[in-house]
Design a protein around this motif. Structure first.
Motif, PDB file in Angstrom:
ATOM      1  N   ASP A  52       0.729   6.413   1.792  1.00 47.56           N
ATOM      2  CA  ASP A  52      -0.222   5.305   1.757  1.00 47.56           C
ATOM      3  C   ASP A  52      -1.257   5.560   0.651  1.00 47.56           C
ATOM      4  O   ASP A  52      -2.014   6.536   0.706  1.00 47.56           O
ATOM      5  N   MET A  53      -1.291   4.679  -0.344  1.00 49.67           N
ATOM      6  CA  MET A  53      -2.218   4.871  -1.462  1.00 49.67           C
ATOM      7  C   MET A  53      -3.677   4.771  -1.039  1.00 49.67           C
ATOM      8  O   MET A  53      -4.562   5.278  -1.732  1.00 49.67           O
ATOM      9  N   ARG A  54      -3.953   4.137   0.086  1.00 52.57           N
ATOM     10  CA  ARG A  54      -5.333   4.035   0.568  1.00 52.57           C
ATOM     11  C   ARG A  54      -5.868   5.387   1.026  1.00 52.57           C
ATOM     12  O   ARG A  54      -7.069   5.542   1.219  1.00 52.57           O
ATOM     13  N   ARG A  55      -4.973   6.353   1.213  1.00 51.99           N
ATOM     14  CA  ARG A  55      -5.379   7.694   1.635  1.00 51.99           C
ATOM     15  C   ARG A  55      -5.190   8.703   0.514  1.00 51.99           C
ATOM     16  O   ARG A  55      -5.041   9.890   0.765  1.00 51.99           O
ATOM     17  N   THR A  92       0.818  -1.219   0.000  1.00 49.71           N
ATOM     18  CA  THR A  92       0.000   0.000   0.000  1.00 49.71           C
ATOM     19  C   THR A  92       0.849   1.266   0.000  1.00 49.71           C
ATOM     20  O   THR A  92       0.327   2.341  -0.286  1.00 49.71           O
ATOM     21  N   ASP A  93       2.122   1.164   0.337  1.00 45.61           N
ATOM     22  CA  ASP A  93       3.028   2.307   0.276  1.00 45.61           C
ATOM     23  C   ASP A  93       3.446   2.515  -1.180  1.00 45.61           C
ATOM     24  O   ASP A  93       3.968   1.600  -1.822  1.00 45.61           O
ATOM     25  N   ILE A  94       3.212   3.699  -1.719  1.00 48.83           N
ATOM     26  CA  ILE A  94       3.442   3.945  -3.146  1.00 48.83           C
ATOM     27  C   ILE A  94       4.897   3.696  -3.529  1.00 48.83           C
ATOM     28  O   ILE A  94       5.192   3.165  -4.607  1.00 48.83           O
ATOM     29  N   LYS A  95       5.831   4.037  -2.645  1.00 47.80           N
ATOM     30  CA  LYS A  95       7.247   3.831  -2.956  1.00 47.80           C
ATOM     31  C   LYS A  95       7.634   2.365  -2.869  1.00 47.80           C
ATOM     32  O   LYS A  95       8.477   1.899  -3.633  1.00 47.80           O
ATOM     33  N   ALA A 126      -8.288  11.200   0.945  1.00 46.13           N
ATOM     34  CA  ALA A 126      -7.558  12.027   1.893  1.00 46.13           C
ATOM     35  C   ALA A 126      -8.508  12.980   2.593  1.00 46.13           C
ATOM     36  O   ALA A 126      -9.654  13.177   2.159  1.00 46.13           O
ATOM     37  N   SER A 127      -8.042  13.571   3.681  1.00 46.69           N
ATOM     38  CA  SER A 127      -8.878  14.526   4.410  1.00 46.69           C
ATOM     39  C   SER A 127      -9.106  15.771   3.562  1.00 46.69           C
ATOM     40  O   SER A 127      -8.360  16.073   2.634  1.00 46.69           O
ATOM     41  N   ALA A 128     -10.154  16.501   3.909  1.00 45.28           N
ATOM     42  CA  ALA A 128     -10.489  17.722   3.162  1.00 45.28           C
ATOM     43  C   ALA A 128      -9.366  18.738   3.247  1.00 45.28           C
ATOM     44  O   ALA A 128      -9.088  19.458   2.282  1.00 45.28           O
ATOM     45  N   ASP A 129      -8.690  18.792   4.387  1.00 43.72           N
ATOM     46  CA  ASP A 129      -7.591  19.746   4.551  1.00 43.72           C
ATOM     47  C   ASP A 129      -6.433  19.412   3.623  1.00 43.72           C
ATOM     48  O   ASP A 129      -5.834  20.296   3.005  1.00 43.72           O
ATOM     49  N   VAL A 130      -6.123  18.101   3.512  1.00 46.26           N
ATOM     50  CA  VAL A 130      -5.046  17.685   2.618  1.00 46.26           C
ATOM     51  C   VAL A 130      -5.411  17.979   1.168  1.00 46.26           C
ATOM     52  O   VAL A 130      -4.598  18.518   0.397  1.00 46.26           O
ATOM     53  N   MET A 131      -6.644  17.647   0.775  1.00 54.58           N
ATOM     54  CA  MET A 131      -7.069  17.880  -0.606  1.00 54.58           C
ATOM     55  C   MET A 131      -7.089  19.368  -0.948  1.00 54.58           C
ATOM     56  O   MET A 131      -6.845  19.763  -2.089  1.00 54.58           O
ATOM     57  N   HIS A 132      -7.338  20.191   0.053  1.00 52.15           N
ATOM     58  CA  HIS A 132      -7.365  21.639  -0.187  1.00 52.15           C
ATOM     59  C   HIS A 132      -5.983  22.157  -0.559  1.00 52.15           C
ATOM     60  O   HIS A 132      -5.870  23.135  -1.307  1.00 52.15           O
TER      61      HIS A 132
END
Length: 666
Positions: free
Chosen positions: A388-391, A329-332, A472-478
């Motif tokens: 984490d790609m799940r987020r 799940t870790d993109i790297k 992702a959370s709204a704050d992160v997406m912002h």
């Protein structure tokens, strides 16, 4: 020119490392990056102007050491193989330097970081330009040291320190085998100089081809039945000795190139900054083993057993790493296991004798794998350091440049027609199909299955990261934003290579211009016609990798776009298999039981029972302790009272009289 190419990264390392605080972070970034850009430009100039028909150049820089029959100089061996590696190493390193200016913008220790990057590049250049095995080993250990420094760059993170130490220790296992292999080469050929070794290998090949009697008549020929090594009562013939040496050299390659068994350091190396991951996994450290085997091809051609082992290990690694990549799940880490799998492809090509195909895949792989890692860094930069790609999800419209460049890298990795991977990866699969060693078909089967899995987990990464609803959370997406130009320009350049490197250079690397292009840089035996045979395979065989690529894409689309609940349902249905892959076939747990815990138990036992229980109790510390005990008791007699001293004197007189009486009676 070649001296400048090799020494510029060293100069950059010294300037940034010793004077970074004086000149500042910006100057350190620009100086080291400019030096690498110049080195990359000169490497391409040398690549296009080199004439393989001319005698191979050996540029001596200085005399290094001489001891008995061992005479070592620091010299640069310039042939086509060297130039291919110079182009790969310096191009990717220059782009990583430029990318890091943006990625590491907020790090307070940028001079140290750029100094380490330049040191890493210099060590790799020392390795690929080596004229002898001792110089190659010097560069080999240099990249190991630099990788330790870079993986553990954020040294305040315990996980980064542990990963750096793990990489260093695991690589020492392989490096010990490489060192023993160098000793064996010197014992057989009485030299560590590559040209001398290859001349001796040619004499052995002549003996093998013409028979012992005819070979003995040829100047410099070696009797294949003669005992050439005698150690501790065990004797080896020439054939056995060369097989032994090749296997030891391959053990070194397994460590550096993360083949199954010595691969455990590679995923943990993701603890370093993302540009470090791109540099290690695309162009430098992990390709050192592939390069070394290709360089030593005249010796490996003498041992079919060693080549068979290379094929088996490479094919197994290709499938093994691909299965783990399915569930990460870790993109790297997904891209890291992809690297491990693609290195397995390269070793399959080496094992079946298709050395130029392996180097061709190394060449194209550098472009699309560096592109994927730097693209992953751009994603991480955009989503506030989340890995984490799940987020993630739903990032396609927010970071379109990163999205499309990563799609290009994915197309190349999976072998989409006419991209770089299509020519090189499919070339490896076709070479395995026509290979003649005992496990060539095993290599073909494993690489075909791995092609399916590669396509699935690569598109899984794209779909989970960029498509669907944002997780992702709204704050992160912002705060999601595209990376600055200093990070996106390297992505465009690498995307161009990922699209066209295979198309532009297939003719030279593995096509009709092979002999003119390579000259004598790569050796193939008289019976090795694999390049001709692989171009004659039936259409059905040639199309299989493309079919696997399309099937992997369709499965990934079905799982992650059409039916997003499917992955979780399948993981619960096949929980045992899912946990097996998720825990990386339990190699870390197995090694923890066999080596880590046992080593700790042994160390603890020797410390408590050996050091403290025996040495400290009965050794120097014990003797000094008993002396102190006696003197402490004697000191108590010094009371200062006269009657105590008189009483002690009377006891002494009584003891003396008693001894004289008894002694006289006897």
């Amino acid at each position: 020119m070649y001296q400048i190419i090799v020494l510029l990264p060293l100069v950059g390392f010294l300037i940034a490392g010793l004077g970074g605080h004086a000149i500042g972070a910006k100057a350190s970034e620009y100086i080291t990056s400019s030096f690498l850009v110049i080195a990359a430009f000169l490497s391409w100039v040398g690549f296009f102007t080199f004439d393989a028909a001319e005698p191979i150049a050996s540029i001596s820089l200085l005399h290094w050491m001489q001891s008995g029959g061992l005479d070592v100089s620091w010299a640069l061996k310039i042939d086509r193989l060297t130039l291919v590696m110079l182009v790969v190493v310096n191009t990717v390193s220059a782009l990583v330097h430029i990318y890091s200016i943006g990625y590491m913008h907020h790090d307070p220790h940028r001079p140290r970081f750029f100094a380490y990057l330049s040191l890493f590049t210099f060590a790799m250049l020392m390795l690929v330009t080596a004229d002898n095995l001792v110089q190659m080993f010097f560069g080999w250990e240099g990249v190991g040291l630099a990788s330790y420094l870079l993986i553990g760059f954020w040294y305040k993170k315990p996980s980064a320190n542990a990963a750096a130490m793990k990489a260093f220790v695991v690589n020492r296992v392989g490096d010990f085998g490489f060192l023993l292999g160098i000793f064996g080469v010197f014992a057989i050929f009485q030299s560590v100089n590559l040209d001398t070794i290859f001349a001796g290998a040619a004499a052995v090949a002549a003996t093998m081809g013409e028979g012992a009697e005819a070979g003995a008549a040829a100047e410099g020929a070696v009797d294949m039945g003669a005992v050439v090594l005698d150690f501790a009562g065990y004797s080896l013939t020439m054939g056995g000795a060369i097989t032994c040496v090749c296997l030891l050299l391959f053990l070194g390659a397994m460590g550096k190139s993360a083949q199954i068994g010595l691969h455990t350091w590679l995923p943990d190396a993701m603890e370093g900054p993302t540009p470090v991951s791109a540099l290690i996994h695309a162009a430098t450290m992990v390709t050192a083993g592939v390069f070394m085997l290709a360089r030593m091809s005249p010796v490996f051609e003498l041992s079919h057993t060693a080549l068979t082992v290379v094929t088996v290990v490479g094919a197994t690694t290709a499938l093994f790493a691909a299965t783990i990549g399915l569930v990460q799940t870790d993109i790297k880490r997904v891209i890291a296991y992809s690297t491990c799998s693609q290195l397995g492809y390269m070793f399959v090509a080496l094992g079946v004798g298709a050395y130029s195909v392996a180097i061709f895949h190394l060449f194209t792989h550098a472009f699309f794998k560096a592109l994927l890692f730097l693209g992953a860094g751009s994603v991480i930069h955009a989503v506030s350091d989340e890995q984490d790609m799940r987020r993630m999800g739903g990032l396609r419209k927010h970071i379109p440049i990163t999205y499309w460049t990563m799609v290009i890298g994915t197309l190349a990795l999976t072998g989409f027609p006419f991209t770089a991977g299509y020519f090189s990866k499919d070339g490896v699969i076709e070479a395995a199909f026509v290979g003649h060693n005992a496990f060539a078909m095993y290599g073909w089967g494993m690489t075909v299955i791995a092609a399916l899995l590669t396509s699935f987990y690569s598109w899984r990464l794209i779909f989970m990261t960029f498509h669907g609803k944002p997780r992702a959370s709204a704050d992160v997406m912002h705060h999601v934003h595209e990376s600055p130009w200093v990070m996106t320009i390297p992505l465009f350049i690498l995307a161009f290579g990922a699209l066209f490197a295979g198309m532009l250079f297939e003719h030279e690397f593995i096509g009709e211009a092979y002999e003119h292009f390579w000259g004598t840089a790569l050796f193939t035996g008289a019976e090795n016609h694999i390049l001709h045979d692989m171009h004659e395979v039936a259409f059905g065989v040639a199309i299989i990798p493309t079919v696997m690529m399309a099937l992997g894409f369709a499965l990934a689309y079905w799982f992650y776009i059409a039916n997003p609940a499917m992955p979780k349902r399948q993981a619960e249905t096949h929980r045992g298999l899912y946990k097996f892959f998720l825990n990386k076939w339990y190699f870390d747990e197995l090694y923890n039981v066999l080596f880590v815990r046992s080593a700790k138990w042994l160390g603890r036992t020797l410390w408590k029972r050996g050091d403290m229980g025996i040495i400290d109790r009965y050794g120097p510390d014990g003797v000094s302790g008993r002396v102190l005990d006696v003197t402490n008791r004697v000191v108590k007699l010094q009371t200062g009272y006269l009657y105590h001293y008189a009483f002690a004197m009377l006891i002494g007189v009584a003891a003396l009289v008693t001894w004289m009486m008894i002694g006289g009676a006897l």
